[in-house]
Design a protein around this motif. Structure first.
Motif, PDB file in Angstrom:
ATOM      1  N   ASP A  65       0.730  -1.337  -0.041  1.00 10.43           N
ATOM      2  CA  ASP A  65       0.067   0.096   0.008  1.00 10.43           C
ATOM      3  C   ASP A  65       0.893   1.263   0.021  1.00 10.43           C
ATOM      4  N   ARG A 105      -7.623  -3.295   1.513  1.00  3.27           N
ATOM      5  CA  ARG A 105      -6.444  -3.214   2.465  1.00  3.27           C
ATOM      6  C   ARG A 105      -6.836  -3.739   3.682  1.00  3.27           C
ATOM      7  N   GLU A 161      -0.193  -4.735   3.005  1.00  2.00           N
ATOM      8  CA  GLU A 161      -0.571  -5.200   1.807  1.00  2.00           C
ATOM      9  C   GLU A 161      -1.922  -4.745   1.464  1.00  2.00           C
ATOM     10  N   ALA A 162      -2.020  -4.740   0.130  1.00  3.25           N
ATOM     11  CA  ALA A 162      -3.471  -4.418  -0.339  1.00  3.25           C
ATOM     12  C   ALA A 162      -3.729  -5.254  -1.751  1.00  3.25           C
TER      13      ALA A 162
END
Length: 220
Positions: A155, A181, A187-188
């Motif tokens: 992200d 997310r 992390e997304a």
């Protein structure tokens, strides 16, 4: 529910008896197979709501396993999918869940092998149409009826723009796009449904962008 054509109302070419409980279930299973990238060795399938009440009589169990075996909705082998799965070493377990889902035709699929696992939640919304609403804990909205990209990324500022620029370079039109997310800066998951086929060259170029972790292509 809006339909684009009379064929959406009639439903897909399929093995019966129900477009929602059979064709939709097969497509949910097949999307799981596509995302996993190979046939799993085991599958835990959880049924909720109407699926839980009628999955045996309406063939939802054989349909969803048929999808995991990469059978399309009209494939006659769906009728024998449980036996075929056993022959091919795919161990399947079904669970009837009491939790009340947001949609009555809901299934959760948890599949894996010695190399990895995947979990998704899918709903059958009628006429053979589906939506994938969750993938490995990320919320998303994926129809499974259009070519799509699932892009796991860090992200970070500019990541979405860089992906969009690559698609624009190849004249790929975005029909639907969203980002999910779990936590800011971690992390997304970027979900992109497009109007054209996605060449592997595009996937490789996207994989080389900064902050991209994994790119998965789903073919319509």
């Amino acid at each position: 529910m809006k339909y684009k054509s009379v064929f959406d109302i009639i439903g897909p070419i399929m093995i019966g008896p129900s477009s929602s409980h059979t064709a939709g279930a097969a497509r949910i299973g097949r999307v799981a197979r596509s995302l996993f990238g190979r046939q799993p060795k085991w599958a835990h399938i959880f049924f909720y709501g109407s699926f839980k009440e009628t999955y045996k009589g309406h063939g939802t169990d054989v349909a969803i396993v048929g999808g995991l075996l990469d059978f399309d909705t009209f494939d006659e082998r769906i009728k024998s999918s449980l036996q075929i799965a056993k022959q091919e070493g795919l161990v399947v377990t079904f669970y009837e869940e009491e939790a009340v889902p947001n949609h009555p035709n809901t299934a959760k699929i948890h599949i894996g092998d010695e190399h990895g696992e995947l979990e998704l939640v899918g709903i059958s919304i009628g006429g053979g149409k589906i939506e994938i609403t969750e993938l490995n804990g990320f919320e998303l909205k994926l129809s499974g009826h259009h070519p799509a990209l699932l892009i796991m990324h860090n992200d970070r500022y500019g990541t979405i723009a860089s992906v969009a620029n690559v698609l624009a370079k190849y004249a790929i039109n975005i029909g639907h796009m969203e980002v999910s997310r779990k936590e800011k800066g971690k992390e997304a998951l970027m979900t992109i449904e497009v109007d054209q086929s996605i060449d592997d060259t595009i996937v490789k170029e996207l994989e080389q962008l900064p902050h991209i972790i994994q790119v998965t292509k789903i073919v319509d």
